[in-house]
Enzyme design. Structure first.
Site, PDB file in Angstrom:
ATOM      1  N   ASN A  67      62.020  32.537  34.364  1.00 21.18           N
ATOM      2  CA  ASN A  67      63.379  32.008  34.321  1.00 21.18           C
ATOM      3  C   ASN A  67      64.427  33.081  34.525  1.00 21.18           C
ATOM      4  O   ASN A  67      65.205  33.408  33.656  1.00 21.18           O
ATOM      5  CB  ASN A  67      63.652  31.238  33.026  1.00 21.18           C
ATOM      6  CG  ASN A  67      63.241  32.041  31.815  1.00 21.18           C
ATOM      7  OD1 ASN A  67      62.645  33.094  31.972  1.00 21.18           O
ATOM      8  ND2 ASN A  67      63.558  31.565  30.631  1.00 21.18           N
ATOM      9  N   CYS A  68      64.392  33.679  35.704  1.00 22.24           N
ATOM     10  CA  CYS A  68      65.511  34.512  36.105  1.00 22.24           C
ATOM     11  C   CYS A  68      65.603  34.425  37.613  1.00 22.24           C
ATOM     12  O   CYS A  68      64.592  34.357  38.285  1.00 22.24           O
ATOM     13  CB  CYS A  68      65.382  35.941  35.592  1.00 22.24           C
ATOM     14  SG  CYS A  68      64.501  37.086  36.606  1.00 22.24           S
TER      15      CYS A  68
END
Lengths: 106, 117, 92
Positions: free
Chosen positions: A104-105
């Site tokens: 999640n980046c």
């Protein structure tokens, strides 16, 4: 240090995790304008251990907690990691550690 | 905070559903309170002893062990679907909470959002 | 005839159909998600030889759960089986 071309994706992550070595890490860091010190290596080892165990690169909030547990309160802060690995510590430390981008980046 | 339940219904390696759902869990956990429910062949996602070395597939079953670090509260499993496969919770890589059908129904109603293929 | 099944018996009727339409001399290869069947007692009463692709079994952690009638094979043996049979029916 060998000067063989590293196989990188368009964001600069190693395509083959097996290509990684400490020397490769130095070069990947250099690409990002970072000179690796013992403080960097302490974090790189934590991230590589985490990957070996869970086959995933930790997201920032997980990384901060891991570093706090292993290295102590002073190091276990986003600001400390952002100083070491510029603005996006989770992404950059995974890149230098030769691991995939955290889930999640962006 | 929204409560999201992710349902995993597909076995590993045969399709991308399993990996995509796991990625969604890792992302969702950043902004919501998440739990996971393993139904049907989704239970095989966390079976111990997986070795995908001979396949062009990543062995991501161990990543379930990291979900606690990501704030995923509980991994639930259908006790009926577990038994139908001749499995017990001890055969699974992570700690799970088995639920009977009424328990699953209750779980579905406790959540604001339910996601999964 | 060689039958191949690549879907889990819990996720459709591929295996049921395969078992229902077997004839003498037929053989079955379980692959991909089809290897789930190799761990279940529903295949015990099947008289045809049953093979499962080893890489698929290992990937799913099912090696220790195989029914005694199942024989593990590699891709090379799978190719051999394909060439030994005149026709191949893929159930999916």
């Amino acid at each position: 240090m060998t000067e063989l071309a590293l196989s990188l994706d368009k964001e600069g992550f190693l395509r083959r995790l097996s290509d990684w070595s400490p020397e490769v890490a130095e070069r990947l860091a250099e690409n990002e304008g970072i000179e690796l010190t013992e403080a960097h290596w302490a974090v790189i080892h934590i991230v590589r251990d985490y990957y070996a165990r869970y086959r995933i690169s930790p997201a920032t909030r997980v990384l901060v907690r891991l570093v706090r547990e292993k290295l102590g309160e002073d190091q276990g802060r986003s600001i400390y990691l952002m100083q070491l690995f510029t603005g996006k510590p989770a992404k950059l430390v995974s890149k230098i550690a030769g691991l995939p981008k955290p889930a999640n980046c962006d | 905070m929204k409560r999201i339940l992710f349902i995993q219904r597909h076995g590993p390696h045969g399709s991308l559903f399993g990996q995509e759902t796991l990625d969604a869990i890792l992302m969702g956990s950043a902004f919501a309170s998440c739990s996971v429910l393993l139904l049907e062949d989704g239970i095989y996602q966390v079976l111990k002893g997986q070795d995908a070395g001979q396949l062009e597939s990543r062995d991501y079953s161990v990543t379930y062990g990291a979900l606690r670090d990501y704030g995923v509260e509980t991994i639930y499993v259908s006790a009926r679907h577990l038994a139908a496969r001749g499995l017990a919770t001890e055969d699974l890589l992570v700690e799970t909470v088995p639920l009977d059908d009424a328990g699953v129904t209750g779980l579905l109603h406790e959540h604001d959002v339910i996601l999964g293929a | 005839m060689l039958h191949t099944v690549n879907k889990s018996p819990f996720a459709g009727s591929a295996l049921d159909n395969c078992l229902a339409f077997l004839a003498g001399g037929d053989e079955i290869v379980l692959l991909e998600d089809g290897v789930v069947a190799a761990t279940l007692d529903i295949i015990d009463r099947c008289e045809a030889p049953i093979y499962a692709i080893e890489a698929d079994v290992k990937a799913r952690g099912l090696s220790a759960r195989l029914r005694s009638t199942v024989k593990l094979i590699g891709y090379d043996e799978f190719v051999n089986l394909c060439t030994m049979h005149n026709s191949i029916r893929s159930w999916s």
